[in-house]
Scaffold this motif. Structure first.
Motif, PDB file in Angstrom:
ATOM      1  N   ILE A 154      -0.558  -0.851   1.681  1.00 22.37           N
ATOM      2  CA  ILE A 154      -1.383   0.277   2.124  1.00 22.37           C
ATOM      3  C   ILE A 154      -1.184   0.577   3.601  1.00 22.37           C
ATOM      4  O   ILE A 154      -1.643   1.612   4.085  1.00 22.37           O
ATOM      5  N   GLY A 155      -0.489  -0.316   4.326  1.00 21.36           N
ATOM      6  CA  GLY A 155      -0.248  -0.077   5.746  1.00 21.36           C
ATOM      7  C   GLY A 155       0.344   1.289   6.034  1.00 21.36           C
ATOM      8  O   GLY A 155      -0.175   2.037   6.881  1.00 21.36           O
ATOM      9  N   PRO A 156       1.428   1.687   5.343  1.00 20.00           N
ATOM     10  CA  PRO A 156       2.002   3.011   5.604  1.00 20.00           C
ATOM     11  C   PRO A 156       1.053   4.156   5.276  1.00 20.00           C
ATOM     12  O   PRO A 156       0.976   5.135   6.025  1.00 20.00           O
ATOM     13  N   SER A 157       0.311   4.078   4.152  1.00 23.67           N
ATOM     14  CA  SER A 157      -0.582   5.185   3.798  1.00 23.67           C
ATOM     15  C   SER A 157      -1.761   5.257   4.763  1.00 23.67           C
ATOM     16  O   SER A 157      -2.163   6.343   5.195  1.00 23.67           O
ATOM     17  N   ILE A 174      -2.523   7.882  12.282  1.00 19.49           N
ATOM     18  CA  ILE A 174      -1.581   8.402  13.280  1.00 19.49           C
ATOM     19  C   ILE A 174      -1.621   9.926  13.338  1.00 19.49           C
ATOM     20  O   ILE A 174      -1.568  10.527  14.418  1.00 19.49           O
ATOM     21  N   ASP A 175      -1.732  10.580  12.179  1.00 21.82           N
ATOM     22  CA  ASP A 175      -1.770  12.043  12.164  1.00 21.82           C
ATOM     23  C   ASP A 175      -3.027  12.580  12.830  1.00 21.82           C
ATOM     24  O   ASP A 175      -2.986  13.603  13.525  1.00 21.82           O
ATOM     25  N   ARG A 176      -4.155  11.885  12.626  1.00 22.80           N
ATOM     26  CA  ARG A 176      -5.417  12.382  13.170  1.00 22.80           C
ATOM     27  C   ARG A 176      -5.625  11.985  14.630  1.00 22.80           C
ATOM     28  O   ARG A 176      -6.187  12.768  15.407  1.00 22.80           O
ATOM     29  N   MET A 177      -5.228  10.765  15.006  1.00 25.74           N
ATOM     30  CA  MET A 177      -5.596  10.249  16.324  1.00 25.74           C
ATOM     31  C   MET A 177      -4.416   9.816  17.189  1.00 25.74           C
ATOM     32  O   MET A 177      -4.604   9.437  18.335  1.00 25.74           O
ATOM     33  N   GLY A 178      -3.190   9.843  16.635  1.00 23.15           N
ATOM     34  CA  GLY A 178      -2.027   9.447  17.420  1.00 23.15           C
ATOM     35  C   GLY A 178      -1.629   8.005  17.129  1.00 23.15           C
ATOM     36  O   GLY A 178      -2.432   7.202  16.648  1.00 23.15           O
ATOM     37  N   TRP A 179      -0.384   7.670  17.452  1.00 20.23           N
ATOM     38  CA  TRP A 179       0.137   6.346  17.100  1.00 20.23           C
ATOM     39  C   TRP A 179      -0.613   5.186  17.769  1.00 20.23           C
ATOM     40  O   TRP A 179      -0.681   4.098  17.186  1.00 20.23           O
ATOM     41  N   PRO A 180      -1.201   5.328  18.982  1.00 17.97           N
ATOM     42  CA  PRO A 180      -1.914   4.159  19.547  1.00 17.97           C
ATOM     43  C   PRO A 180      -3.033   3.638  18.648  1.00 17.97           C
ATOM     44  O   PRO A 180      -3.345   2.446  18.664  1.00 17.97           O
ATOM     45  N   TRP A 181      -3.621   4.531  17.833  1.00 19.77           N
ATOM     46  CA  TRP A 181      -4.739   4.096  16.998  1.00 19.77           C
ATOM     47  C   TRP A 181      -4.289   3.270  15.802  1.00 19.77           C
ATOM     48  O   TRP A 181      -5.122   2.649  15.137  1.00 19.77           O
ATOM     49  N   ALA A 182      -3.018   3.228  15.537  1.00 17.41           N
ATOM     50  CA  ALA A 182      -2.514   2.286  14.541  1.00 17.41           C
ATOM     51  C   ALA A 182      -2.775   0.853  15.001  1.00 17.41           C
ATOM     52  O   ALA A 182      -2.842  -0.069  14.173  1.00 17.41           O
ATOM     53  N   ALA A 227      11.946   3.967   3.350  1.00 14.05           N
ATOM     54  CA  ALA A 227      12.613   5.113   2.726  1.00 14.05           C
ATOM     55  C   ALA A 227      11.610   6.123   2.186  1.00 14.05           C
ATOM     56  O   ALA A 227      11.875   7.335   2.180  1.00 14.05           O
ATOM     57  N   PHE A 228      10.466   5.650   1.701  1.00 11.88           N
ATOM     58  CA  PHE A 228       9.502   6.552   1.078  1.00 11.88           C
ATOM     59  C   PHE A 228       9.089   7.666   2.038  1.00 11.88           C
ATOM     60  O   PHE A 228       9.133   8.858   1.677  1.00 11.88           O
ATOM     61  N   PHE A 229       8.664   7.306   3.242  1.00 11.63           N
ATOM     62  CA  PHE A 229       8.188   8.323   4.177  1.00 11.63           C
ATOM     63  C   PHE A 229       9.324   9.214   4.667  1.00 11.63           C
ATOM     64  O   PHE A 229       9.111  10.407   4.898  1.00 11.63           O
ATOM     65  N   LEU A 259       3.812   0.884  10.899  1.00 15.33           N
ATOM     66  CA  LEU A 259       4.683   1.750  11.689  1.00 15.33           C
ATOM     67  C   LEU A 259       5.812   2.368  10.876  1.00 15.33           C
ATOM     68  O   LEU A 259       6.574   3.173  11.407  1.00 15.33           O
ATOM     69  N   TYR A 260       5.939   2.008   9.585  1.00 15.79           N
ATOM     70  CA  TYR A 260       6.870   2.754   8.740  1.00 15.79           C
ATOM     71  C   TYR A 260       6.451   4.224   8.705  1.00 15.79           C
ATOM     72  O   TYR A 260       7.285   5.125   8.721  1.00 15.79           O
ATOM     73  N   ALA A 261       5.134   4.455   8.624  1.00 21.77           N
ATOM     74  CA  ALA A 261       4.620   5.823   8.625  1.00 21.77           C
ATOM     75  C   ALA A 261       4.645   6.421  10.025  1.00 21.77           C
ATOM     76  O   ALA A 261       4.755   7.637  10.177  1.00 21.77           O
ATOM     77  N   GLY A 262       4.516   5.586  11.038  1.00 23.09           N
ATOM     78  CA  GLY A 262       4.429   6.074  12.410  1.00 23.09           C
ATOM     79  C   GLY A 262       5.751   6.170  13.133  1.00 23.09           C
ATOM     80  O   GLY A 262       5.773   6.488  14.328  1.00 23.09           O
ATOM     81  N   PHE A 263       6.861   5.894  12.439  1.00 19.38           N
ATOM     82  CA  PHE A 263       8.148   5.873  13.131  1.00 19.38           C
ATOM     83  C   PHE A 263       8.481   7.242  13.723  1.00 19.38           C
ATOM     84  O   PHE A 263       8.972   7.346  14.847  1.00 19.38           O
ATOM     85  N   GLY A 264       8.185   8.305  12.945  1.00 17.37           N
ATOM     86  CA  GLY A 264       8.430   9.653  13.454  1.00 17.37           C
ATOM     87  C   GLY A 264       7.565   9.968  14.658  1.00 17.37           C
ATOM     88  O   GLY A 264       8.022  10.598  15.627  1.00 17.37           O
ATOM     89  N   ALA A 265       6.310   9.528  14.627  1.00 23.06           N
ATOM     90  CA  ALA A 265       5.408   9.757  15.759  1.00 23.06           C
ATOM     91  C   ALA A 265       5.880   9.003  16.999  1.00 23.06           C
ATOM     92  O   ALA A 265       5.758   9.498  18.122  1.00 23.06           O
TER      93      ALA A 265
END
Length: 469
Positions: free
Chosen positions: A161-164, A170-178, A297-299, A40-46
């Motif tokens: 690799i969780g964030p990548s 998340i970009d393709r299918m939305g945050w629920p698919w995380a 911070a990376f994302f 969810l580091y990558a999905g925080f914005g979503a």
């Protein structure tokens, strides 16, 4: 001929089964758990887009509710695995984790999502120490250092690799698919685990759950994280923040006092009489904070400063995680012969160098190969040298009857470090309009925490006894 055949069959039957099926089944489940701590580091914005009425501080509890619960439950879960059967607790935890993942994906409100994350964390806490105990029990003594390093590498790679992975899903299918992505993989681990894993437990031991200790620990960590995340919130006064900080400190002191006197405490403080164990756990706390801060911070940097898309940011982070496993394998083999201290200290310095590079080199104009790629290489090597070896060093000298509890304490401390790292990051870069200057203080803390980790690891002594003699 008949006699020879009988002897051959008897020898084959008596030969110990390969420990590697146990390793891979246990590692698949830990892979999912570790991915979920960082995806969810990558999905925080979503999440902010999905729940526009919620603040960044509120949404940080989608991450922190998981890690706080996970940390508090890990320690009694380790004892439950030792007493009631490591296979049984592992399978129970995997089942709860899968159900919780489905509930997370179906959540229609932040409150429901946080509650489902708590359920996920309970399952994760049950299966994590059980998985390591199963591996330790399956491998002979002379191969455990390498096996634990590999187990730690799987967890470190998954967290990395969780964030990548999350950015693509998340970009393709939305945050629920995380969360939905856990269902088929978890089901495979559950099915094969029921058939392949061998039950093991400590006969005669009785496990009593220390509810008072759990409550004090959760109160301390949650109050500290809440005070940090709400530090700049308009809805909290300075007096309210100070009160939270006081509650966190008092609960921590009360937890230590209770643990020193209770007949069956959540944490056996005698574990910390060993200098190496104490140093490793303090180092785990500092490194986990730096690790969480780096990925969060990376994302934010890639999407807010360089304006990368989320999938492109996911691709950009990949080279670092790819180095974790091969580095961990090399470090594990070296540690098996010479102890963990050299690799831990050197890896901490390499990780500090990655933070220093990020603090000084990247600017507002994208220059990935020249300005960011070198830091990823350094961070991947540093994480591969440090994160798995911390788990290995923590369990290196534990007696068999303390595998579950001792490893669970170390993993719990790692989760507490992640909670604090996320909380600090939300304070520093959790607002909407970010500038390059907002990241300077964060990377300075990254460097400081990595150096503290290295200094603490100077006290680690896990050299094989023949060398120590």
């Amino acid at each position: 001929m008949t006699t020879q055949a009988s002897l051959a069959n008897a020898t084959k039957a008596d030969a110990p089964a390969s420990p590697w099926p146990t390793f891979w089944i246990a590692s698949i489940a830990v892979l999912l758990v570790s991915i979920d701590t960082t995806v969810l580091y990558a999905g925080f914005g979503a999440l902010r887009q999905g729940f526009p009425g919620s603040s960044a501080a509120d949404l940080s509890w989608v991450l922190n509710a998981y890690t706080v619960t996970y940390a508090a439950m890990l320690i009694p879960a380790g004892g439950l695995a030792d007493v009631h059967g490591r296979k049984r607790i592992f399978l129970t935890g995997a089942a709860i984790f899968i159900i919780g993942s489905g509930a997370c994906g179906a959540a229609g409100s932040v409150g429901f999502l946080i509650a489902a994350r708590v359920m996920q964390a309970v399952g994760a806490a049950l299966l994590t120490p059980a998985s390591l105990s199963l591996i330790l029990d399956a491998f002979p003594q002379n191969k455990r250092t390498v096996a634990v390093s590999l187990w730690g590498a799987v967890g470190g790679l998954a967290a990395a690799i969780g964030p990548s992975l999350g950015s693509f899903v998340i970009d393709r299918m939305g945050w629920p698919w995380a969360f939905y992505i856990n269902l088929p993989i978890g089901a495979v681990s559950l099915a094969f685990g029921a058939v392949v894993l061998r039950e093991s437990r400590i006969p005669g031991k009785v496990q009593r759950i220390d509810l008072v200790g759990m409550l004090l620990l959760v109160t301390s960590v949650a109050a500290a994280a809440l005070a940090l995340t709400q530090y700049e919130s308009a809805s909290w006064s300075r007096e309210g923040i100070a009160a939270l900080a006081i509650v966190a400190g008092v609960a921590l002191v009360a937890f230590i006092a209770w643990a020193s006197k209770a007949s069956h405490p959540l944490v056996d403080l005698k574990l910390f009489h060993d200098r190496t164990y104490s140093a490793v756990n303090l180092a785990t706390l500092s490194f986990a904070m730096a690790f969480a801060m780096m990925f969060f911070a990376f994302f934010s940097y890639m999407t807010s400063i360089w304006h990368y898309s989320l999938p492109l940011a996911g691709i950009a982070i990949t080279p670092g995680p790819l180095l974790v496993v091969p580095t961990a394998i090399i470090s594990g083999r070296y540690a098996a012969r010479h102890g963990h201290r050299p690799g831990l200290v050197l890896g901490s310095l390499v990780y500090a160098a990655s933070g220093l590079w990020l603090a000084l080199v990247p600017g507002v104009t994208p220059a990935y190969w020249a300005h960011w790629f070198p830091a990823l290489i350094l961070s991947g090597i540093g994480v591969g040298m440090v994160l798995p070896s911390l788990s290995g060093a923590a369990t290196a000298r534990l007696p068999q009857n303390q595998y579950g509890v001792g490893s669970a304490v170390n993993q719990a401390i790692r989760q507490i470090g992640s909670v604090l790292g996320v909380a600090v990051t939300v304070v520093l870069i959790g607002h909407a309009s970010l500038t390059r200057a907002d990241f300077s203080q964060l990377y300075g803390m990254h460097v400081a925490l990595a150096l503290i980790t290295g200094a603490l690891c100077l006290a680690v002594n896990t050299r094989p006894k023949t060398q120590a003699a």
